[in-house]
Design an enzyme around this catalytic site. Sequence first.
Site, mmCIF file in Angstrom:
data_model
loop_
_atom_site.group_PDB
_atom_site.id
_atom_site.type_symbol
_atom_site.label_atom_id
_atom_site.label_comp_id
_atom_site.label_asym_id
_atom_site.label_seq_id
_atom_site.Cartn_x
_atom_site.Cartn_y
_atom_site.Cartn_z
ATOM 1 N N GLU A 161 -94.283 -38.550 -54.907
ATOM 2 C CA GLU A 161 -95.079 -39.564 -54.815
ATOM 3 C C GLU A 161 -94.385 -40.939 -55.426
ATOM 4 O O GLU A 161 -93.441 -40.826 -56.213
ATOM 5 C CB GLU A 161 -96.447 -39.547 -55.617
ATOM 6 C CG GLU A 161 -97.303 -38.379 -55.509
ATOM 7 C CD GLU A 161 -97.835 -38.584 -54.025
ATOM 8 O OE1 GLU A 161 -98.385 -39.500 -53.757
ATOM 9 O OE2 GLU A 161 -97.356 -37.888 -53.001
ATOM 10 N N VAL B 189 -103.635 -33.178 -47.738
ATOM 11 C CA VAL B 189 -103.481 -32.060 -48.291
ATOM 12 C C VAL B 189 -102.448 -30.961 -47.659
ATOM 13 O O VAL B 189 -102.843 -30.666 -46.438
ATOM 14 C CB VAL B 189 -104.929 -31.094 -48.575
ATOM 15 C CG1 VAL B 189 -104.541 -29.843 -49.103
ATOM 16 C CG2 VAL B 189 -105.736 -31.976 -48.922
ATOM 17 N N GLY C 93 -87.913 -37.954 -49.970
ATOM 18 C CA GLY C 93 -89.254 -38.820 -49.600
ATOM 19 C C GLY C 93 -90.412 -37.928 -50.010
ATOM 20 O O GLY C 93 -91.584 -37.802 -49.470
ATOM 21 N N GLY D 130 -92.994 -34.695 -46.196
ATOM 22 C CA GLY D 130 -91.755 -35.160 -45.612
ATOM 23 C C GLY D 130 -92.425 -35.805 -44.247
ATOM 24 O O GLY D 130 -93.722 -35.827 -44.037
ATOM 25 N N LYS E 141 -105.539 -32.808 -54.454
ATOM 26 C CA LYS E 141 -105.832 -31.994 -53.245
ATOM 27 C C LYS E 141 -106.508 -31.065 -53.418
ATOM 28 O O LYS E 141 -107.527 -30.590 -52.650
ATOM 29 C CB LYS E 141 -104.242 -31.501 -52.939
ATOM 30 C CG LYS E 141 -103.346 -32.601 -52.478
ATOM 31 C CD LYS E 141 -101.910 -31.891 -52.425
ATOM 32 C CE LYS E 141 -101.003 -32.995 -52.046
ATOM 33 N NZ LYS E 141 -99.554 -32.712 -52.186
ATOM 34 N N ASP F 79 -101.165 -34.815 -58.524
ATOM 35 C CA ASP F 79 -101.360 -35.011 -56.886
ATOM 36 C C ASP F 79 -102.109 -33.658 -56.602
ATOM 37 O O ASP F 79 -103.002 -33.539 -55.709
ATOM 38 C CB ASP F 79 -99.642 -34.778 -56.496
ATOM 39 C CG ASP F 79 -99.876 -35.026 -54.972
ATOM 40 O OD1 ASP F 79 -100.409 -35.831 -54.423
ATOM 41 O OD2 ASP F 79 -99.387 -33.872 -54.576
ATOM 42 N N GLY G 180 -99.492 -31.669 -46.489
ATOM 43 C CA GLY G 180 -98.647 -32.075 -45.635
ATOM 44 C C GLY G 180 -98.981 -31.720 -44.168
ATOM 45 O O GLY G 180 -99.870 -32.085 -43.452
ATOM 46 N N ARG H 221 -94.601 -54.281 -47.097
ATOM 47 C CA ARG H 221 -94.223 -55.252 -47.877
ATOM 48 C C ARG H 221 -92.995 -56.111 -47.634
ATOM 49 O O ARG H 221 -93.016 -57.342 -47.650
ATOM 50 C CB ARG H 221 -94.192 -54.732 -49.273
ATOM 51 C CG ARG H 221 -95.148 -54.280 -50.094
ATOM 52 C CD ARG H 221 -94.696 -53.662 -51.270
ATOM 53 N NE ARG H 221 -94.257 -51.994 -51.027
ATOM 54 C CZ ARG H 221 -94.057 -51.215 -51.668
ATOM 55 N NH1 ARG H 221 -94.829 -51.199 -52.802
ATOM 56 N NH2 ARG H 221 -93.302 -50.118 -51.322
HETATM 57 P P1 NAP Z 1 -93.702 -44.836 -48.754
HETATM 58 O O1 NAP Z 1 -92.584 -44.291 -48.195
HETATM 59 O O2 NAP Z 1 -93.501 -45.557 -50.066
HETATM 60 O O3 NAP Z 1 -94.242 -45.941 -47.682
HETATM 61 C C1 NAP Z 1 -95.247 -46.781 -47.976
HETATM 62 C C2 NAP Z 1 -95.451 -47.948 -47.141
HETATM 63 O O4 NAP Z 1 -96.437 -48.976 -47.580
HETATM 64 C C3 NAP Z 1 -94.307 -48.679 -47.151
HETATM 65 O O5 NAP Z 1 -94.027 -49.243 -45.730
HETATM 66 C C4 NAP Z 1 -94.469 -49.972 -47.998
HETATM 67 O O6 NAP Z 1 -93.816 -51.283 -47.444
HETATM 68 C C5 NAP Z 1 -95.999 -50.121 -47.788
HETATM 69 N N1 NAP Z 1 -96.803 -50.753 -48.625
HETATM 70 C C6 NAP Z 1 -97.026 -50.370 -49.974
HETATM 71 N N2 NAP Z 1 -97.827 -51.247 -50.691
HETATM 72 C C7 NAP Z 1 -98.166 -52.024 -49.812
HETATM 73 C C8 NAP Z 1 -99.043 -53.329 -49.914
HETATM 74 N N3 NAP Z 1 -99.684 -53.659 -51.096
HETATM 75 N N4 NAP Z 1 -98.916 -54.105 -48.821
HETATM 76 C C9 NAP Z 1 -98.262 -53.796 -47.536
HETATM 77 N N5 NAP Z 1 -97.723 -52.810 -47.300
HETATM 78 C C10 NAP Z 1 -97.431 -51.950 -48.455
HETATM 79 O O7 NAP Z 1 -95.057 -43.832 -48.926
HETATM 80 P P2 NAP Z 1 -95.129 -42.464 -48.209
HETATM 81 O O8 NAP Z 1 -94.186 -41.378 -48.803
HETATM 82 O O9 NAP Z 1 -95.027 -42.867 -46.870
HETATM 83 O O10 NAP Z 1 -96.510 -41.959 -48.605
HETATM 84 C C11 NAP Z 1 -97.710 -43.009 -47.988
HETATM 85 C C12 NAP Z 1 -98.970 -42.329 -48.407
HETATM 86 O O11 NAP Z 1 -99.094 -40.885 -47.889
HETATM 87 C C13 NAP Z 1 -99.182 -41.981 -49.853
HETATM 88 O O12 NAP Z 1 -100.709 -42.085 -50.019
HETATM 89 C C14 NAP Z 1 -98.685 -40.320 -50.145
HETATM 90 O O13 NAP Z 1 -99.424 -39.847 -51.267
HETATM 91 C C15 NAP Z 1 -99.073 -39.774 -49.015
HETATM 92 N N6 NAP Z 1 -98.173 -38.513 -48.382
HETATM 93 C C16 NAP Z 1 -97.059 -38.643 -48.709
HETATM 94 C C17 NAP Z 1 -96.422 -37.235 -48.176
HETATM 95 C C18 NAP Z 1 -94.912 -37.339 -48.163
HETATM 96 O O14 NAP Z 1 -94.259 -36.556 -47.618
HETATM 97 N N7 NAP Z 1 -94.046 -38.472 -48.378
HETATM 98 C C19 NAP Z 1 -96.999 -36.374 -47.749
HETATM 99 C C20 NAP Z 1 -98.478 -36.542 -47.622
HETATM 100 C C21 NAP Z 1 -99.152 -37.545 -48.048
HETATM 101 P P3 NAP Z 1 -92.028 -51.463 -47.482
HETATM 102 O O15 NAP Z 1 -91.851 -50.231 -46.434
HETATM 103 O O16 NAP Z 1 -92.067 -52.604 -46.958
HETATM 104 O O17 NAP Z 1 -91.774 -51.040 -48.735
HETATM 105 N N1 HSE Z 2 -95.553 -35.708 -53.341
HETATM 106 C C1 HSE Z 2 -96.287 -34.848 -52.460
HETATM 107 C C2 HSE Z 2 -95.862 -33.549 -52.548
HETATM 108 C C3 HSE Z 2 -96.321 -35.310 -51.154
HETATM 109 O O1 HSE Z 2 -94.683 -33.147 -53.298
HETATM 110 O O2 HSE Z 2 -96.448 -32.420 -52.268
HETATM 111 C C4 HSE Z 2 -97.426 -34.676 -50.252
HETATM 112 O O3 HSE Z 2 -98.630 -34.695 -50.267
#
Ligand code: NAP
Ligand code: HSE
Length: 436
Positions: free
Chosen positions: A190, A132, A187, A302, A205, A201, A134, A45
Amino acid sequence: MKPVKIGFLGFGTVGQGAAVVLARNANEISRRAGRQIIVKSAVVRDINRTREAGLEEVKLSTDPLDVVNDPEIDVVVEVMGGDEPSRTLLLQAIANGKHVVTANKALIARFGNELFEAARERSVSVAFEAAVAGGIPVIKSIREGLAGNKIHWLAGIINGTSNYILSEMRDKGRDFSDVLQEAQELGYAEADPTFDVEGVDAAHKLTILASIAFGVPLNFDAVYIEGISGISREDTAYAEELGYRIKHLGIARDTGGGIELRVHPTLIPERRLIANVDGVMNAILVQADAVGPTLYYGAGAGAEPTGSSIVADIMDAARGASAAVDNRVPHLAFQHDALSEIRVASPGEFETSFYLRIQVDDKPGVMADISRILAEEDISIEAIIQKEPAAQSTTVPIILLTRKIVEGAMDAAISKIEALSSVEGEVKRIRVESLG
Ligand code: NAP
Ligand code: HSE
């Protein structure tokens, strides 16, 4: 062999985590995959935001079509989150003949059936290990490692944020909201953290795990959902006095007459391994007929742990790209035309033991009334804790542990107990599982 080119939709915590792993372990990865994996571009973004050092060669853009319609890109990695535009972009990528890897459990749980169908028609794959638990390769383990088994049930700590909050509250007496804020800063949470603390969430899963365990289509709407926001420090302490830990579990069980799909706080005996899984760690216990119980443990959230799962999926897509669609491992473990609709049990049919906390007037006869009501519903008591009233208080908490009973009977008993004039407020009820 020709390198495989990757484009990321999203380059935040998980996207950069995966890119860092790909860069640091490039040599190991290409030796295993049999070809180089190159990150070509990523969509974000805010193009001016500071990213991880060492990723300067990745071309950033704010237009998702730069990735989805780029003919050079072989695999699109969706780590943006949310339903839209993720769903539309992945359908477009699939239509363009690209393999898709995603960490987006909400998207797979709710739109996976549609994405898999589209992918089959275009002979590409949709991979979702990171969705699911991580970094734990639990999808691959169930889908492939346990392929010879009939799975009876699985129970997992599958939300790292909730587990982190419960662990910090119990071990350090910290406040719910402080720990949640820290989980967000790390990080783990969600974009909308109510998804974590209200169980949504974990339900996403569980929907995925249940489908690959039992061969049923994804059915998120059928999951019973309760989060951790109602868990107090006193419940945690009383549970410990009784020899239990409170964990937020996702449970899928084949009862023979249907499947139970439920996500809720649960008392588990403290001697179970899974009761000792703390912090952001996740664990999934699977009970299957041939192998017996197996336990999968690791970081549930993470950047790099989740990135590890993303990279493994990219490598699978790279290796399997030339295989005919019928020769690949099916998305949901069972062949798409062999998925069967199995009846999902209603909450009234769930069978568990219960922890009850009842605030009552400090006078004789109250426990007798409660015991009579429980007996009327055929509910046996296994343990009781009765406390002295706090200074200046005229009421006391009674804590009961019951034997197993169907939830409908417990609902009826609780309504009658709450109607007693000697009972103050609502009865606090938490399900108990022995996981034996
Ligand atoms: P995040 O840190 O918020 O990253 C989201 C990324 O997507 C950012 O780079 C953001 O841009 C970009 N973005 C969001 N909306 C956009 C749009 N409309 N157009 C273009 N770019 C867009 O999220 P995350 O923690 O990495 O999570 C991403 C996915 O992985 C989610 O589905 C989450 O449920 C899943 N997940 C996360 C974890 C975890 O530990 N965090 C673990 C397992 C699964 P900017 O950087 O410019 O803001
Ligand atoms: N928000 C999720 C959690 C990220 O805390 O388990 C990993 O899927």
